[in-house]
Design a protein around this motif. Structure first.
Motif, mmCIF file in Angstrom:
data_model
loop_
_atom_site.group_PDB
_atom_site.id
_atom_site.type_symbol
_atom_site.label_atom_id
_atom_site.label_comp_id
_atom_site.label_asym_id
_atom_site.label_seq_id
_atom_site.Cartn_x
_atom_site.Cartn_y
_atom_site.Cartn_z
ATOM 1 N N GLY A 190 0.791 -1.121 0.055
ATOM 2 C CA GLY A 190 -0.231 0.066 -0.066
ATOM 3 C C GLY A 190 0.897 1.294 -0.055
ATOM 4 O O GLY A 190 2.111 1.241 -0.166
ATOM 5 N N GLY A 191 0.161 2.322 0.193
ATOM 6 C CA GLY A 191 1.014 3.642 0.212
ATOM 7 C C GLY A 191 1.153 4.442 -1.100
ATOM 8 O O GLY A 191 1.741 5.622 -1.069
ATOM 9 N N GLY A 192 0.910 3.878 -2.092
ATOM 10 C CA GLY A 192 1.058 4.541 -3.417
ATOM 11 C C GLY A 192 0.023 5.484 -3.841
ATOM 12 O O GLY A 192 -1.262 5.390 -3.332
ATOM 13 N N THR A 193 0.422 6.331 -4.767
ATOM 14 C CA THR A 193 -0.549 7.332 -5.411
ATOM 15 C C THR A 193 -0.252 7.443 -6.775
ATOM 16 O O THR A 193 0.438 6.744 -7.350
ATOM 17 N N GLU A 194 -1.363 8.024 -7.495
ATOM 18 C CA GLU A 194 -1.252 8.044 -8.967
ATOM 19 C C GLU A 194 0.172 8.840 -9.570
ATOM 20 O O GLU A 194 0.756 8.362 -10.508
ATOM 21 N N ALA A 195 0.676 9.465 -8.497
ATOM 22 C CA ALA A 195 1.844 10.475 -8.938
ATOM 23 C C ALA A 195 2.821 9.596 -8.478
ATOM 24 O O ALA A 195 4.133 9.903 -9.233
ATOM 25 N N LYS A 196 2.725 8.982 -7.474
ATOM 26 C CA LYS A 196 3.906 8.013 -6.710
ATOM 27 C C LYS A 196 3.486 6.450 -6.633
ATOM 28 O O LYS A 196 3.088 6.525 -5.497
ATOM 29 N N PRO A 197 3.227 5.817 -7.410
ATOM 30 C CA PRO A 197 2.829 4.494 -7.195
ATOM 31 C C PRO A 197 3.690 3.672 -6.624
ATOM 32 O O PRO A 197 4.750 3.894 -6.379
ATOM 33 N N VAL A 198 3.151 2.481 -6.118
ATOM 34 C CA VAL A 198 4.216 1.559 -5.249
ATOM 35 C C VAL A 198 5.145 1.029 -6.506
ATOM 36 O O VAL A 198 5.012 1.030 -7.454
ATOM 37 N N TYR A 216 13.435 5.703 -10.099
ATOM 38 C CA TYR A 216 13.027 4.541 -10.619
ATOM 39 C C TYR A 216 11.434 3.889 -10.126
ATOM 40 O O TYR A 216 11.069 4.512 -9.204
ATOM 41 N N ARG A 217 11.047 3.066 -10.956
ATOM 42 C CA ARG A 217 9.765 2.480 -10.640
ATOM 43 C C ARG A 217 10.280 0.689 -10.735
ATOM 44 O O ARG A 217 10.510 0.268 -11.858
ATOM 45 N N PHE A 218 10.291 0.065 -9.621
ATOM 46 C CA PHE A 218 10.278 -1.030 -9.383
ATOM 47 C C PHE A 218 9.088 -2.066 -9.185
ATOM 48 O O PHE A 218 8.013 -1.508 -8.712
ATOM 49 N N TRP A 219 9.279 -3.203 -9.785
ATOM 50 C CA TRP A 219 7.966 -4.197 -9.598
ATOM 51 C C TRP A 219 8.075 -5.173 -8.852
ATOM 52 O O TRP A 219 9.418 -5.853 -8.719
ATOM 53 N N GLY A 220 7.134 -6.077 -8.252
ATOM 54 C CA GLY A 220 7.108 -7.052 -7.693
ATOM 55 C C GLY A 220 6.557 -6.944 -6.208
ATOM 56 O O GLY A 220 6.022 -6.049 -5.962
ATOM 57 N N THR A 221 7.118 -7.769 -5.246
ATOM 58 C CA THR A 221 6.433 -7.755 -3.911
ATOM 59 C C THR A 221 7.332 -6.676 -3.071
ATOM 60 O O THR A 221 8.274 -6.035 -3.683
ATOM 61 N N ARG A 222 7.001 -6.454 -1.971
ATOM 62 C CA ARG A 222 7.692 -5.549 -1.047
ATOM 63 C C ARG A 222 9.075 -5.857 -0.982
ATOM 64 O O ARG A 222 10.074 -5.200 -1.147
ATOM 65 N N GLU A 223 9.260 -7.177 -0.729
ATOM 66 C CA GLU A 223 10.749 -7.631 -0.428
ATOM 67 C C GLU A 223 11.537 -7.495 -1.691
ATOM 68 O O GLU A 223 12.869 -7.039 -1.819
ATOM 69 N N GLN A 224 10.799 -7.717 -2.883
ATOM 70 C CA GLN A 224 11.776 -7.631 -4.284
ATOM 71 C C GLN A 224 11.859 -6.079 -4.484
ATOM 72 O O GLN A 224 12.952 -5.796 -5.144
ATOM 73 N N VAL A 225 10.950 -5.239 -3.956
ATOM 74 C CA VAL A 225 11.212 -3.760 -4.451
ATOM 75 C C VAL A 225 12.204 -3.238 -3.600
ATOM 76 O O VAL A 225 13.422 -2.612 -3.947
#
Length: 250
Positions: A190-198, A216-225
């Motif tokens: 959680g915690g993401g916004t349109e301007a600053k997504p997860v 940067y924009r990273f993808w994956g689980t919390r641990e992966q980010v």
């Protein structure tokens, strides 16, 4: 099959960061005529990718010479994406570069929660270059320990270019180091916004007279980010010390 009976079998491993499997495959297109009997392979070891070079031959010298030739071509093709080989680690390679330059390192970590410092101190002897860090998870710690302006935090937010630059500058002063790195981001879920997504992460690197920042924009689980962020931060140090450009951000 004469090849399968050759007595000498050798394999080498090149470790890659910032280039995924399709990207590696694309670069390797058309290499077939240049690698002779060397067999290339690659496999993920998140967040790294490992490239293998395997060869059988009649004697050690000829096998080593051919692997040397092909490895040189592969390194030229992959460039600064190759951070090491065999048993190298990203943090260990960064440590060697810091020692070579005579630099000390400090860290300011928010979203990674101390993971970068953990990776750095996995290398024996890291006290020769790593002075320490600040785990600045809250805005209050960013302001009181690192000296981030409360105006900056209120105006731009904790995950922003302005804040990350002040974090990097602050920990460089606080730990009295030659080079400091700071990270802040939204690891999720959680915690993401349109301007600053997860997955949004800001990195900052500060040395005397210069502070750099990237998003940067990273993808994956919390641990992966978190792990991708930690690796990217270390890769920034490696590339900065070697004079290589940073990987492009978002």
């Amino acid at each position: 099959d004469v090849y399968s009976t050759l007595p000498v079998i050798r394999q080498r491993v090149l470790k890659v960061f910032g280039l995924n499997e399709p990207g590696i495959a694309e670069l390797f297109r058309g290499l077939k005529g240049e690698i002779g009997d060397v067999v290339l392979g690659f496999y993920p070891r998140f967040p790294e990718n490992h490239v293998t070079l395997s060869l059988r031959g009649a004697d050690e010298d000829s096998v080593s010479a051919e692997l040397d030739r092909v490895e040189k071509n592969i390194r030229a093709l992959l460039g600064a994406h190759v951070f090491g080989s065999e048993n190298d680690t990203m943090a260990g390679v960064v440590g060697e570069a810091l020692l070579e330059k005579g630099f000390t390192l400090g860290l300011a970590e928010s979203c990674t929660g101390g993971l970068i410092g953990h990776l750095v101190t996995e290398t024996a002897g890291s006290s020769r270059y790593y002075r320490g860090g600040v785990m600045a998870y809250s805005d209050e710690v960013k302001a009181t320990l690192l000296g981030v302006s409360r105006t900056t935090l209120e105006r731009d937010g904790a995950v922003s270019e302005a804040t990350i630059k002040e974090m990097a500058q602050g920990v460089r002063r606080l730990r009295d180091v030659d080079l400091a790195v700071a990270v802040a981001g939204i690891a999720g879920p959680g915690g993401g916004t349109e301007a600053k997504p997860v997955g949004t992460v800001h990195l900052g690197l500060s040395v005397a007279g210069e502070t750099l920042a990237g998003r940067y924009r990273f993808w994956g689980t919390r641990e992966q980010v978190k792990r991708q962020t930690a690796y990217m931060a270390l890769d920034w140090v490696r590339r900065y010390l070697h004079g290589d450009p940073f990987l492009p951000g978002s």
